[in-house]
Design a protein around this motif. Structure first.
Motif, PDB file in Angstrom:
ATOM      1  N   VAL A  75      -7.784  47.347  45.476  1.00  0.00           N
ATOM      2  CA  VAL A  75      -7.731  48.646  44.803  1.00  0.00           C
ATOM      3  C   VAL A  75      -6.277  49.014  44.541  1.00  0.00           C
ATOM      4  O   VAL A  75      -5.369  48.505  45.191  1.00  0.00           O
ATOM      5  N   TYR A  76      -6.092  49.908  43.612  1.00  0.00           N
ATOM      6  CA  TYR A  76      -4.766  50.480  43.430  1.00  0.00           C
ATOM      7  C   TYR A  76      -4.647  51.625  44.413  1.00  0.00           C
ATOM      8  O   TYR A  76      -5.475  52.531  44.435  1.00  0.00           O
TER       9      TYR A  76
ATOM     10  N   PHE B  87     -10.348  42.968  40.540  1.00  0.00           N
ATOM     11  CA  PHE B  87     -10.783  44.325  40.810  1.00  0.00           C
ATOM     12  C   PHE B  87     -12.231  44.494  40.378  1.00  0.00           C
ATOM     13  O   PHE B  87     -12.648  43.930  39.371  1.00  0.00           O
TER      14      PHE B  87
END
Length: 181
Positions: A11-12, A137
């Motif tokens: 994840v960011y 992602f």
């Protein structure tokens, strides 16, 4: 982008001071975003509360027929999904910048973007000068793998500017292929 946030796999990460960049090859979209955000003090971005401190227009224009573009986020690109015999083996054949099919499908994507905006589709990938690590992602129904890249493109300056504003590769609306200003 939150440069000081604790990194998390897949994840960011968000937290602390950061910034968000929005882009579009259509000036009308940028104008609408600017008006919509200018009066806000807080944005709820997918459950992340973002306090608005400043809004700034960032313009960088290509003036020659070549541009070196580096992405902040991974570039994703689908290939043919065919094996060496030409048989389709999968519908979700994501290819990385180091794989043989990438160059062809990447150029097709650039030309399709130009044609979508009624621009000259004469744009070419001259060189892939850097490839970052593979990152995947989960978006929608599955994972999309890709890698950040630095590329040298050749084409008309207005087309190169449009590509920079749109992003490289596919799934740009999901945040993939964002070009660093």
């Amino acid at each position: 982008m939150f440069p000081h946030a604790t990194k998390r796999r897949g994840v960011y990460s968000a937290g602390g001071r950061g910034y968000i960049e929005l882009g579009s090859p259509l000036p009308e979209v940028i104008a609408a975003w600017s008006v919509a955000l200018s009066g806000r003090q807080l944005i709820d971005w997918g459950g992340v509360a973002l306090r608005v401190h400043e809004i700034a227009l960032v313009e960088t224009a290509a003036e020659s027929d070549t541009a070196r573009l580096r992405t902040r986020t991974p570039v994703v690109m689908k290939g043919s999904g065919r094996n060496d015999e030409g048989d389709r083996t999968t519908r979700h054949a994501w290819v990385l910048p180091t794989e043989p099919e990438f160059h062809h499908y990447f150029e097709q994507n650039l030309r399709r973007k130009a044609e979508t905006l009624d621009m000259a589709p004469e744009v070419a990938l001259e060189q892939i000068s850097w490839v970052g690590p593979k990152r995947s992602f989960t978006v929608g129904d599955g994972q999309k793998p890709g890698a950040a890249v630095e590329v040298v493109l050749r084409g008309k300056p207005d087309v190169l500017n449009m590509i920079r504003d749109w992003g490289l590769g596919q799934a740009n609306a999901a945040g993939f292929g964002w070009v660093a200003a």
